[in-house]
Design an enzyme around this catalytic site. Structure first.
Site, mmCIF file in Angstrom:
data_model
loop_
_atom_site.group_PDB
_atom_site.id
_atom_site.type_symbol
_atom_site.label_atom_id
_atom_site.label_comp_id
_atom_site.label_asym_id
_atom_site.label_seq_id
_atom_site.Cartn_x
_atom_site.Cartn_y
_atom_site.Cartn_z
ATOM 1 N N TYR A 55 0.871 -1.188 0.000
ATOM 2 C CA TYR A 55 0.000 0.000 0.000
ATOM 3 C C TYR A 55 0.903 1.232 0.000
ATOM 4 C CZ TYR A 55 -4.014 -2.921 1.503
ATOM 5 O OH TYR A 55 -5.013 -3.863 1.601
ATOM 6 N N LEU A 205 -18.252 -1.126 2.921
ATOM 7 C CA LEU A 205 -19.003 -0.022 2.293
ATOM 8 C C LEU A 205 -18.827 -0.037 0.770
ATOM 9 C CD1 LEU A 205 -18.386 2.968 4.754
ATOM 10 C CD2 LEU A 205 -20.297 1.351 4.653
ATOM 11 N N ARG A 207 -16.270 0.299 -0.905
ATOM 12 C CA ARG A 207 -15.334 1.375 -1.290
ATOM 13 C C ARG A 207 -16.012 2.738 -1.337
ATOM 14 N NH1 ARG A 207 -10.674 -1.860 -2.742
ATOM 15 N NH2 ARG A 207 -11.385 -3.917 -3.243
ATOM 16 N N GLY A 208 -17.058 2.893 -0.577
ATOM 17 C CA GLY A 208 -17.747 4.193 -0.495
ATOM 18 C C GLY A 208 -19.103 4.187 -1.166
ATOM 19 N N SER A 211 -21.732 4.114 1.274
ATOM 20 C CA SER A 211 -21.632 5.147 2.319
ATOM 21 C C SER A 211 -22.916 5.960 2.386
ATOM 22 C CB SER A 211 -20.456 6.085 2.028
ATOM 23 O OG SER A 211 -20.738 6.866 0.872
HETATM 24 N N1 LIG Z 1 -7.383 -8.328 1.473
HETATM 25 C C1 LIG Z 1 -7.672 -7.560 0.454
HETATM 26 O O1 LIG Z 1 -7.603 -7.966 -0.707
HETATM 27 C C2 LIG Z 1 -8.121 -6.153 0.706
HETATM 28 C C3 LIG Z 1 -8.613 -5.378 -0.361
HETATM 29 C C4 LIG Z 1 -9.045 -4.095 -0.092
HETATM 30 C C5 LIG Z 1 -8.994 -3.592 1.201
HETATM 31 N N2 LIG Z 1 -8.506 -4.362 2.219
HETATM 32 C C6 LIG Z 1 -8.398 -3.833 3.602
HETATM 33 O O2 LIG Z 1 -9.679 -3.501 4.077
HETATM 34 C C7 LIG Z 1 -9.721 -2.129 4.456
HETATM 35 C C8 LIG Z 1 -11.087 -1.550 4.153
HETATM 36 O O3 LIG Z 1 -11.351 -1.673 2.753
HETATM 37 P P1 LIG Z 1 -11.915 -0.498 1.882
HETATM 38 O O4 LIG Z 1 -11.144 0.729 2.216
HETATM 39 O O5 LIG Z 1 -11.981 -0.928 0.487
HETATM 40 O O6 LIG Z 1 -13.358 -0.429 2.471
HETATM 41 P P2 LIG Z 1 -14.609 0.473 2.493
HETATM 42 O O7 LIG Z 1 -14.829 0.804 3.929
HETATM 43 O O8 LIG Z 1 -15.658 -0.236 1.742
HETATM 44 O O9 LIG Z 1 -14.280 1.792 1.658
HETATM 45 C C9 LIG Z 1 -13.532 2.843 2.185
HETATM 46 C C10 LIG Z 1 -13.936 4.126 1.505
HETATM 47 O O10 LIG Z 1 -15.312 4.378 1.740
HETATM 48 C C11 LIG Z 1 -15.508 5.738 2.020
HETATM 49 N N3 LIG Z 1 -15.990 5.857 3.410
HETATM 50 C C12 LIG Z 1 -15.592 5.254 4.517
HETATM 51 N N4 LIG Z 1 -16.298 5.654 5.599
HETATM 52 C C13 LIG Z 1 -17.150 6.538 5.135
HETATM 53 C C14 LIG Z 1 -18.145 7.302 5.731
HETATM 54 N N5 LIG Z 1 -18.418 7.221 7.032
HETATM 55 N N6 LIG Z 1 -18.837 8.129 4.954
HETATM 56 C C15 LIG Z 1 -18.570 8.214 3.643
HETATM 57 N N7 LIG Z 1 -17.646 7.495 2.999
HETATM 58 C C16 LIG Z 1 -16.952 6.657 3.744
HETATM 59 C C17 LIG Z 1 -14.192 6.455 1.908
HETATM 60 O O11 LIG Z 1 -14.011 7.057 0.643
HETATM 61 P P3 LIG Z 1 -13.477 8.583 0.558
HETATM 62 O O12 LIG Z 1 -12.445 8.710 1.636
HETATM 63 O O13 LIG Z 1 -12.942 8.743 -0.799
HETATM 64 O O14 LIG Z 1 -14.683 9.445 0.846
HETATM 65 C C18 LIG Z 1 -13.222 5.325 2.129
HETATM 66 O O15 LIG Z 1 -11.982 5.562 1.528
HETATM 67 C C19 LIG Z 1 -8.562 -1.478 3.680
HETATM 68 O O16 LIG Z 1 -8.119 -0.303 4.300
HETATM 69 C C20 LIG Z 1 -7.557 -2.573 3.694
HETATM 70 O O17 LIG Z 1 -6.837 -2.564 4.935
HETATM 71 C C21 LIG Z 1 -8.086 -5.635 1.979
#
Ligand SMILES: NC(=O)c1ccc[n+]([C@@H]2O[C@H](COP(=O)([O-])OP(=O)(O)OC[C@H]3O[C@@H](n4cnc5c(N)ncnc54)[C@H](OP(=O)(O)O)[C@@H]3O)[C@@H](O)[C@H]2O)c1
Length: 330
Positions: A55, A205, A207-208, A211
């Site tokens: 990352y 979420l 990826r938003g 949200s």
């Molecule tokens: N094992 C794997 O293959 C894999 C793959 C992906 C991720 N992961 C892990 O899982 C974690 C979470 O995944 P993810 O980041 O994809 O998940 P997510 O929670 O579905 O998406 C995160 C995005 O959603 C938005 N968000 C989050 N909280 C919010 C809120 N309260 N209101 C509005 N928008 C909100 C933000 O976008 P904005 O900031 O642009 O507004 C944020 O960047 C990652 O950080 C990583 O550690 C693992």
């Protein structure tokens, strides 16, 4: 409130924090705000922090090191993914999970993180050139040497999970799971349950998208995963936002937000599941951690299922070339 990761894993907070978005995957991030968000999460009881050495090509681990400088490292459970190959321009070059690569990646991660051990170490994807037994065996050797505490998996399917668990106990499988991504319910989740392996759910979420704040005209930086994600494009996006609007009706009836319902729904699927939230700003964190208080009733769950039925998402969860990397989708 804590949950145990599988039958052999550590006890962690019921909601974890994923740091990926703090290193450019969803466009630029503010470093001070990222660190403040990590502190705020720990202050509010989050103990599971998830990162990956790729990352931001090490940036994410260095960020975590900075955040933990004024903290007791042993108050948190650090989960690290390894194996993703990158170029200096950020390009992806496949995965390497050979035993010698395991030791090499681990040495660099320990140095960047400024710690003598990683709590959960996992290959980010299956390296199809290397039997999973060899990768798991190599991490097992690192456990014996004291550098790693537990082994995790990421985005692998039922057969690979069984082969891995035959070599060494597996704490958890990290995999995408949300109202829009329910593929694990068929084979993968039952297999993990049979073998006593926990789930750390990401993309809760989507990826938003879930949200409740994403609009048809929300624009993002060029280097944003969502610009390439099929679910965020054209007609797919329009259809998916209709599902979000249906979910909003359920959320409003409960006096909570769409994001909180989406998170609480994942948490309600079993005490063996820990949602890993992707908040990268304190304001997002406050909202998402609020989901921990939300207990969904049977009526709520029925209304949620009617709003976003199983399999209703339009578009695959990754672009075609990234789908090919997912053993979990084979
Ligand atoms: N094992 C794997 O293959 C894999 C793959 C992906 C991720 N992961 C892990 O899982 C974690 C979470 O995944 P993810 O980041 O994809 O998940 P997510 O929670 O579905 O998406 C995160 C995005 O959603 C938005 N968000 C989050 N909280 C919010 C809120 N309260 N209101 C509005 N928008 C909100 C933000 O976008 P904005 O900031 O642009 O507004 C944020 O960047 C990652 O950080 C990583 O550690 C693992």
């Amino acid at each position: 409130m804590t949950r145990r990761l599988g039958s052999t894993g550590p006890d962690v907070s019921a909601l974890g924090l994923g740091l990926m978005g703090m290193s450019g995957v969803y466009g630029p991030s503010d470093e001070q705000e990222s660190i403040a968000t990590i502190h705020a999460a720990i202050d509010q009881g989050v103990t599971l922090l998830d990162t990956g050495d790729f990352y931001g090509m090490g940036h994410n681990e260095l960020l975590l090191r900075d955040a933990l400088k004024s903290r007791n490292r042993d108050d948190v459970t650090i989960s690290v993914k390894f194996g993703g190959l990158r170029g200096p321009d950020g390009r992806w070059g496949g995965y390497d999970a050979r035993p010698e690569a395991v030791a090499n990646f681990l040495a660099y991660s320990l140095t960047r993180l400024g710690t003598d051990h990683i709590d959960i170490y996992r290959p980010a994807r299956l390296d199809t050139n290397v039997p999973i037994e060899e990768t798991i065996g190599a991490i097992g050797d690192m456990i014996k040497a004291g550098y790693v505490r537990h082994i995790g998996l990421s985005e692998v399917g039922a057969e690979t999970i069984r082969r891995a668990a035959a070599v060494h106990p597996i704490a958890d499988l990290q995999i995408e799971y949300s109202l829009l991504s329910r593929g694990i319910e068929d084979d993968i989740l039952p297999t993990c349950r049979e073998l006593g392996i926990g789930i750390t759910a990401y993309g809760v979420l989507n990826r938003g998208l879930l949200s409740g704040k994403w609009k048809p005209d929300t624009s993002s930086a060029t280097a944003d995963f969502r610009n390439y994600s099929p679910r965020f494009q054209g007609d797919n996006l329009a259809r998916n936002l209709e599902l979000v609007d249906a979910l909003r009706v359920v959320a409003e009836a409960r006096g909570v937000t769409v994001a909180q319902v989406a998170i609480a729904w994942v948490a309600a699927q079993g005490t063996d599941i820990v949602p890993v939230l992707g908040a990268r700003r304190r304001e997002q964190l406050t909202e998402t951690l609020g989901a921990a208080e939300l207990v969904l009733s049977a009526d709520d769950l029925t209304a949620i299922e009617a709003a976003v039925p199983h399999g209703s998402a339009a578009g695959s969860r990754y672009a075609a070339e990234q789908m090919l990397m997912l053993d979990s989708e084979r």
